[in-house]
Design an enzyme around this catalytic site. Structure first.
Site, PDB file in Angstrom:
ATOM      1  N   GLY A 643     -13.386 -51.539  -0.611  1.00 42.91           N
ATOM      2  CA  GLY A 643     -12.595 -52.793  -0.861  1.00 42.91           C
ATOM      3  C   GLY A 643     -11.548 -52.863   0.351  1.00 42.91           C
ATOM      4  O   GLY A 643     -11.180 -51.755   1.015  1.00 42.91           O
ATOM      5  N   GLY A 646      -3.994 -55.278   0.997  1.00 46.51           N
ATOM      6  CA  GLY A 646      -2.836 -55.451   1.887  1.00 46.51           C
ATOM      7  C   GLY A 646      -2.367 -54.231   2.266  1.00 46.51           C
ATOM      8  O   GLY A 646      -1.942 -54.079   3.222  1.00 46.51           O
ATOM      9  N   ASP A 762       0.979 -58.029 -12.258  1.00 45.46           N
ATOM     10  CA  ASP A 762       0.181 -58.516 -11.491  1.00 45.46           C
ATOM     11  C   ASP A 762      -1.351 -58.442 -12.284  1.00 45.46           C
ATOM     12  O   ASP A 762      -2.314 -57.797 -11.689  1.00 45.46           O
ATOM     13  CB  ASP A 762      -0.007 -58.083 -10.169  1.00 45.46           C
ATOM     14  CG  ASP A 762      -0.701 -58.916  -8.959  1.00 45.46           C
ATOM     15  OD1 ASP A 762      -0.659 -60.057  -9.382  1.00 45.46           O
ATOM     16  OD2 ASP A 762      -0.974 -58.288  -8.147  1.00 45.46           O
TER      17      ASP A 762
END
Ligand SMILES: *[C@@H]1O[C@H](CO)[C@@H](O)[C@H](O)[C@H]1NC(C)=O
Ligand SMILES: *[C@@H]1O[C@H](CO)[C@@H](O)[C@H](O)[C@H]1NC(C)=O
Length: 986
Positions: A643, A646, A762
């Site tokens: 994957g 950021g 988050d």
């Protein structure tokens, strides 16, 4: 958890030590009880024995504390198993022992998957410097709990129990108990020989849970009942059974009051059902045993009656014995007698002139260990310990410095004379970041020949006392910041050739005795500043990262604790001992287990010495630290990308033992995210739960930073919902419910299990990862925050973080995250699970998923919102219920939202409903048919219809951020990082 992964400040250490010593004072019986890993400084009380257990903070300087996994916490589990420390190599010092005294030492090991890994560790335990036993945990629950007990003479005024990592998992310990014994009892135990308990059984009680220990046994031995009504009859009395004068074993009356005798026994019958299995260990392949049996006449016999016992072990005559009425008689081996057999059968019959059948009241079997290893010279130990404390040496410096040989401290060289104590002859602590003055304790290492302190930051002058070290041949002090001149004594030794000394690269050291002046202020110090400034700059630059790390570490210390707040009352001895080694290894109904253990134990070779040492030094912070090179190997040069975030990419990898892992490597070109990265590492070393993704290790190697996680083969929930999961199959409702419950439990742990609570900030479908079994774990703690109920203002930050579509509108308005912000985001995740829709929809018109569901449900039809890919295969009430919870979670006002605990409870019920359907008990895909439950739901939504406007406001805000609709894979790219002033809200 007050982890002590980095050495705490010196003051703190002393404070803890004082507090701990006070609390661990032996009680009036001389008992010392330590609840290992118990956080804080307050004692805990065992509900059954009323004995008080002290936290172990004062006794150890290594390792970290953890809680066992929630799934192993049962209401009756004794509190002292709830948390445990895991130790790098050791060590618990029990203070205030009397040197030369005999002690019963009992250690308990209940794994409870405290690390969430469910990998059963195998390790060695030492009592002081002598091998005690291997601990092989065979299951994570109470059945796999290992109890070790030994009777040893403690040579010193402190006892150490050392846990040694043998490369098969990190050692841990749950509790430690010490009971002083008179030197006259258990005479077999001596300064050179220790007794290790194999089993101690009370024969004749009728209740299999009736364990005898303190206060019935003043020595607090644990006597486990052995009950088998089909094998023998029982005899008992309520009269007290006395000990003889000078009794060598002092069996308690309660144990002696019961006995067994053959069923319908005649004088020539026998008791043949007792036996024990030999328990082989790699370090003790030919165990030798000592048996002790106890007999008392419990019936007042006519003078003509005779009970004369005839005892054999493996058909070898052992002893005859005539029990006295109400006196505690015994037969015991004086020396280790039994060896060389896999199994030992005990037979108790009677002699020819006996008129009564045989009896036996209790039995103990011990193996023996050698305790001939002696500890390092005590003056050397105290000198090197002072040095370790002063410089906070971070190597494997635990336990005895030289013994056992294979675990000697890194950098030390020892001499092992045959007839006296080992001494330290060499000390190499170069390149170890030592700061401050040279400790005078170096001069107390009388036998040291080689002392290397080069490449550190030592300041101040060189102690003259070093010249008194007559054995010292090499002294290397180069590349430090030492000042002053070289002491006369040392210069003299250099000149007469008895000492080689290096002191180059100490800019402030005056090496020419004749010209050395006391330092002049003014000019000279200015020069020092000129030299220092560029140096300082360089140091600042290269240590920014390190500082940040330290800062986080320090914050972590204040960061509070994570613990399970479930109530737990003690059941030890009842349930506890039943499942321990005490029962398991010995006597009677353990044939199968015994066989298995035996064959495995004899077959399994084990890494010794050197390997162990390597395993020790590779551990750090309770987690493994990887070098960049190792990561290259693990990931096969970063071959397969799992994957992209950021921070950088996530790679597939395999550890040496074949364990698959995910490696998140921070891109070296990214300046962003160092803080989050470190925060996540720091949080993950502290929290452990089966529904939080666990960290296996980390890498901080130059500019490279990486986190190594357990591998979650099925990826993120978001991909599964989007239909990119395995074989393109869709998640069933049952699977979705399981995922919801799992992740809710993970969040609940953050909110309730941690003090202060931890807010994830988050929560979203891309941060919920799934393993092969589709078990869900919360991931990505880079934005998590500790939250203090009492003092919200303190933690308010002016940066809004989160992901569009998931952000709590109240948080958005106040910029004060609360646990209810996570609840809100989780509500959105639940709506995704129900609907299979993205969080922000554009069809027929832009709407948030909350708005969309609310509008449709207001029409009263659940089918309108349910993911059609589930093809109607669900228990409809459970879907209603989940939608209901989700909408409550996403209420505008946080006060109206449930807590994660409520959510977990509700989801459990939903899962039960669905499981009822799956097992045929439910209403397959049918309508709810007037269930009051659903009507209530409908009423609920109607009455909340005013919410719609609020929702749309929230949605518009989200929309105004101008972020992409629909979630990409670049999770971090979508994080909102708004500064307070720029945030506008209606
Ligand atoms: C009780 O003893 C009998 C006879 O020795 C044996 O067959 C049985 O397995 C034992 N029961 C238990 C529970 O150990
Ligand atoms: C630990 O016990 C298990 C199960 O009995 C066995 O398979 C394994 O070989 C043992 N480990 C060691 C190191 O003896």
């Amino acid at each position: 958890m007050p982890t002590r992964m980095v050495a705490p400040s010196w003051l703190l250490l002393i404070g803890l030590a004082i507090a701990g010593v006070l609390q661990a004072q032996p009680d009036s019986n001389g008992f010392i009880n330590v609840d290992c890993g118990l956080p804080g400084t307050a004692n805990s009380m065992d509900d059954t024995t009323k004995l008080s257990y002290a936290p172990d903070a004062a006794f150890t300087d290594s390792g970290s504390n953890h809680n066992i996994s929630a799934e192993f916490v049962t209401p009756t589990l004794s509190k002292r198993y709830l948390n445990l420390p895991r130790r790098r190599a050791q060590l618990l010092h029990a203070p205030i022992l009397v040197a030369g005294l005999k002690y019963l030492i009992r250690a308990e090991f209940m794994y409870g998957s405290y690390d969430g890994l469910n990998r059963l560790p195998v390790f060695d335990v030492y009592t002081g410097v002598n091998f005690w036993s291997m601990v092989n945990v065979t299951s994570a629950d109470l059945n796999g709990m290992v109890t070790l007990e030994a009777i040893v003479v403690v040579p010193d005024d402190s006892a150490q129990v050392c846990l040694v990592n043998t490369g098969s998992g990190t050692p841990f310990i749950s509790s430690l108990e010490l009971r002083p014994l008179k030197s006259s009892i258990y005479p077999q135990a001596s300064t050179t020989l220790g007794l290790v308990l194999l089993g101690r059984r009370n024969l004749g009680p009728t209740d299999a849970t009736d364990i005898v220990r303190y206060p019935d046994d003043p020595h607090d031995r644990v006597w486990t009942p052995l009950v088998n009504t089909t094998a023998w009859d029982t005899i008992s009395t309520t009269s007290t059974v006395q000990n003889y004068q000078n009794d060598e074993f002092e069996a308690p009356s309660k144990v002696m009051q019961t006995a067994i005798t053959p069923l319908n026994g005649s004088s020539n019958s026998s008791i043949d059902e007792l036996f024990w299995y030999s328990e082989l260990q790699p370090k003790d392949p030919t165990p030798k045993y000592i048996a002790i049996m106890y007999f008392s006449e419990l019936q007042l016999l006519p003078s003509s009656a005779v009970r004369d016992l005839y005892i054999t072990i493996n058909d070898v005559f052992w002893s005859t014995f005539m029990p006295d009425y109400l006196y505690s008689g015994y037969v015991g081996d004086q020396t280790p007698t039994w060896s060389g057999s896999d199994r030992y059968n005990i037979s108790i019959s009677t002699t020819a002139n006996s008129t009564l059948p045989p009896i036996i009241n209790a039995v103990e079997v011990y193996s023996v260990i050698s305790t001939t290893n002696v500890a390092t010279d005590s003056a050397d130990v105290s000198a090197i310990t002072d040095i370790k404390v002063m410089y906070r040496v971070q190597k494997n410096w635990m336990g005895d410095p030289c013994v056992p040989k294979s675990f000697a401290w890194d950098g030390l060289t020892c001499n092992y004379p045959i007839s006296s104590t080992p001494t330290i002859t060499g000390v190499n602590i170069s390149f170890s970041g030592l700061n401050g003055d040279m400790s005078s304790s170096f001069a107390d290492l009388k036998g040291v020949q080689y002392l290397d302190l080069s490449y550190n930051n030592l300041t101040g002058s060189i102690p003259d006392a070093l010249s008194q070290l007559t054995s010292l041949k090499v002294l290397n002090l180069s590349s430090n910041q030492l000042s002053g001149s070289i002491p006369y004594g040392l210069l003299k030794r250099i000149q007469d050739g008895s000492l080689t000394m290096r002191y180059d690269d100490n800019p402030n050291l005056c090496t020419n005795a004749a010209s050395c002046q006391p330092p002049v202020k003014g000019k000279k110090s200015k020069l020092a500043v000129y030299v220092a400034v560029p140096l300082v700059l360089v140091v600042v630059i290269i240590s920014v990262v390190a500082l940040l790390f330290c800062f986080l570490q320090r914050r972590k210390k204040q960061g509070g604790t994570c613990m399970h707040q479930m109530s737990a009352s003690a059941i030890f001895p009842t349930q506890g001992v039943q499942s321990t080694r005490l029962m398991f290894v010995n006597l009677y109904h353990v044939h199968r287990i015994g066989d298995v253990r035996l064959s495995h134990a004899s077959a399994a070779p084990r890494p010794q010495g050197g390997d162990t040492h390597d395993a020790l030094s590779s551990l750090n912070l309770g987690n493994r630290r990887f070098s960049y090179k190792e990561l290259e190997m693990i990931t096969n040069n970063f071959e397969r990308v799992l994957g992209q975030g950021g921070f950088g990419k996530v790679y597939d990898g395999f550890l040496e033992d074949g364990t698959q892992v995910a490696v998140k490597l921070r891109s070296q070109y990214s300046n962003q995210g160092v803080k989050e990265f470190l925060l996540e590492a720091q949080i993950l070393t502290r929290i452990h739960h089966k529904n939080l993704v666990s960290m296996i290790g980390y890498c901080k190697d130059g500019q490279y930073m990486a986190l190594v996680y357990e591998y979650m083969s099925e990826g993120a929930l978001q991909e599964q919902l989007a239909g990119n999961g395995r074989n393109g199959r869709y998640l069933t409702w049952w699977q979705r419910l399981r995922i919801a419950l799992d992740s809710a439990q993970g969040l609940e742990y953050l909110h309730k299990g941690c003090n202060p609570p931890l807010i994830h900030r988050d929560v979203k479908a891309t941060n919920i990862l799934l393993n092969t079994n589709l078990e869900a774990k919360i991931a990505d703690f880079g934005f998590s925050k500790a939250f203090n109920h009492g003092n919200e203002a303190q933690i308010s930050t002016n940066a809004l973080v989160g992901t569009p579509g998931y952000v709590d509108p109240e948080y958005q308005a106040t910029l004060q995250p609360t646990t209810k912000s996570d609840v809100y985001s989780f509500g959105v995740v639940m709506l995704e699970l129900v609907t299979g829709k993205p969080t922000i929809l554009s069809d027929p018109e832009p709407a948030s998923i909350i708005q969309w569901v609310r509008r449709r449900l207001a029409r009263g039809n659940i089918e309108d919102v349910v993911d059609t890919r589930m093809r109607g295969e669900y228990e409809v009430n459970s879907v209603w219920k989940v939608a209901d919870i989700a909408l409550k979670c996403t209420m505008q006002e946080s006060a109206q939202r449930p807590t994660m605990t409520d959510v977990v409870a509700q989801l459990r019920e939903c899962l039960e409903l669905e499981e009822g359907r799956r097992t045929g008990g439910g209403t397959r895909g049918s309508f709810y048919a007037g269930s009051s439950n659903n009507n209530a739901n409908l009423g609920y939504y109607d009455s909340q219809s005013t919410d719609a406007s609020q929702i749309s406001t929230a949605f518009e805000m989200e929309h105004n951020f101008g972020r992409a609709v629909g979630m990409g894979t670049d999770e971090k790219g979508l994080h909102l990082q708004l500064v307070n002033s720029s945030l506008q809200y209606p």
